[in-house]
Design a protein around this motif. Structure first.
Motif: not given
Length: 546
Positions: A103-105, A110-111, A187-191
């Motif tokens: 799950a981490g990978a 995704l990130a 920033a991740f949520g916005c992107a």
């Protein structure tokens, strides 16, 4: 003589093309996103600043310092723990185990994908969504798009990821395997919300484009072909990126669907005006739709004042059994004045968001600048503002010039300001879309004008054919936008700027059924596919493809 519009019936024959339009739009977005992700992973970024982490908002840093809170400083706005793994992980595993590691990978991938999608204007939009308008050059990016990103990030993306984390943790605990913990930054949520919205609005805009094509007299097959062309347009990469084009096109196309309704009502007029005002709050070129509104009102004026009568009575204009006269008195004059008033109200409503946005920005920023200049004389203040590059603060804020000044300062926007020898490659890059626009507008205008030497007869025929009139007006608006891109704008954005024009797809679609245009059509299709492919390679790798 007035044209009777067929009632819109959403039956199986209409639903089938619409479902095909939606499928084609979805497939095109999946292909575009996949190609961008693949080339982003295979090639090194041209501009290495793409890998710089987003700093915490200045307001957050100051408030954090004041309260003595240091925990947030260890996590950047991308949710990356800087104390983990020498530079951070998007996912922090609670304990070792195959489930948590897998799950981490996935979350890490995704990130990386989301972070790689934040390039060019996307950087500014994510920053505005995350922190608001921190810098003066941010005024070039109108607020409706980052506001939508922030709303979706807050109410959809973050809660959804929190839910997935809880479900995953429960599942892992039930199976005695490890879970994982997501740390989601602003920033991740916005992107991520920007990417989702851009692709979703593209699908919606495809449906609106199909409906607009039908409204203007295209058959199902031609309207569908127009949507296929739209799906692989030369600026297609921007319709899956954190850019405004998809949202603007949906608002713009849907507004035109209601504007060109033959039997207009208060609802259709009001709704189209609201959509065009929202489009202007998304992109500044929305104010150019005032030209379409004025043409639409002019058509209604001419329909009221132009009358076709028998050649045996009245003023004769040319030969034939019928002539057309211009008479505007009594009831016709009242109708004429009504249309003038409606045009003024609609145009004011369309321009108002852009005007109020500039006034608000200029008032707040200039007050902030001048707060520390109270002890200076007026001349000293003006000199200080000039040295700061904020000369737009001089004069009345109700005659704002901040947007124009910022665009000229940072992007050389202005009449002939971009005409420099160093910009020759950008002119060459924009030349194909200019050539395509000029050729197709010429062909469309030539076919729209009926071969009648009597001007009033020809005008009467045109204004009583809403479909031909609408196509002609949109082509003239398209040509106006082309002239703006050639004379005033930073020309490297011309391709995506003109990709928002519906006639680009309608005229090209009609060329597919004209054998005599086969050679020109082939050239246009090659242009579409070449630029679409190059965009998927160059744009995500921070090459100058804007």
């Amino acid at each position: 003589e007035e044209e009777e519009e067929e009632e819109e019936v959403v039956g199986p024959s209409v639903q089938r093309p619409l479902s095909s339009v939606i499928k084609a739009a979805l497939v095109s977005r999946l292909v575009t996103v996949a190609l961008c992700a693949a080339f982003d992973s295979l090639l090194d970024d041209f501009d290495t600043s793409a890998h710089l982490a987003f700093p915490t908002c200045f307001t957050d840093l100051s408030s954090s310092s004041a309260r003595g809170e240091t925990e947030r400083a260890n996590v950047t706005s991308w949710g990356i723990d800087t104390d983990v793994g020498g530079g951070g992980e998007f996912v922090t595993e609670r304990e070792s185990g195959y489930g948590g590691a897998l799950a981490g990978a996935i979350a890490q991938a995704l990130a990386r994908w989301v972070r790689g999608a934040v390039v060019w204007d996307g950087v500014h939009f994510v920053r505005i969504c995350q922190c608001g308008y921190e810098f003066d050059h941010h005024i070039a990016f109108l607020p409706l798009w980052p506001l939508a990103m922030r709303t979706v990030a807050k109410w959809v993306v973050t809660p959804l990821i929190d839910l997935l984390e809880r479900v995953s943790s429960s599942a892992f605990q039930a199976s005695s395997t490890s879970g994982f913990q997501l740390q989601i930054g602003d920033a991740f949520g916005c992107a991520l919300s920007g990417i989702i919205l851009s692709n979703a609005f593209f699908v919606l805009s495809s449906v609106s484009l199909f409906r607009l094509g039908k409204r203007l007299g295209l058959s199902d097959s031609l309207a569908f072909r127009a949507c296929l062309l739209y799906a692989c347009n030369p600026a297609t990469v921007f319709y899956s990126a954190i850019y405004t084009e998809s949202m603007y096109n949906f608002l713009h196309f849907e507004a035109l669907v209601h504007l060109f309704k033959e039997r207009e009502s208060l609802f259709s007029v009001s709704f189209s005006t609201v959509l065009m005002a929202a489009a202007t709050f998304t992109r500044s070129n929305g104010i150019l739709t005032c030209v379409i509104v004025l043409a639409s009102r002019l058509r209604h004026c001419l329909r009221a004042c132009l009358r076709k009568i028998s050649s045996r009575g009245g003023y004769r204009k040319g030969g034939g059994s019928h002539v057309v006269i211009f008479r505007c008195e009594g009831k016709e004059l009242n109708q004429f004045l009504k249309q003038i008033g409606m045009a003024a109200i609609q145009c004011l409503a369309i321009v108002a968001p852009f005007y109020l946005y500039q006034v608000s920005f200029q008032v707040s920023w200039c007050q902030s600048y001048q707060r520390g200049m109270t002890s200076l004389s007026q001349d000293a203040r003006e000199k200080a503002l000039d040295e700061m590059g904020s000369s737009w603060c001089k004069g009345s804020p109700y005659l704002p010039k901040v947007y124009q000044s910022i665009q000229a300062k940072y992007w050389d926007v202005g009449l002939f300001r971009f005409y420099k020898l160093s910009q020759l490659p950008n002119f060459l890059l924009a030349f194909p879309i200019w050539l395509c626009t000029s050729f197709e507008v010429y062909q469309s205008v030539k076919s729209s004008l009926f071969p009648d030497p009597r001007a009033l007869v020809q005008l009467h025929t045109l204004v009583n054919n809403s479909k031909a009139f609408g196509q002609l007006v949109l082509c003239l608006h398209w040509m106006l936008m082309c002239l703006v891109s050639i004379l005033i704008m930073n020309v490297q954005v011309s391709t995506r700027f003109l990709s928002t024009c519906a006639p680009l797809y309608f005229v090209t679609s009609k060329m597919t059924s004209e054998k005599e245009r086969e050679r020109q059509l082939l050239w246009i299709l090659r242009f579409f596919l070449t630029y679409a492919g190059l965009g998927c390679v160059l744009f995500p790798n921070f090459y100058p493809w804007v």
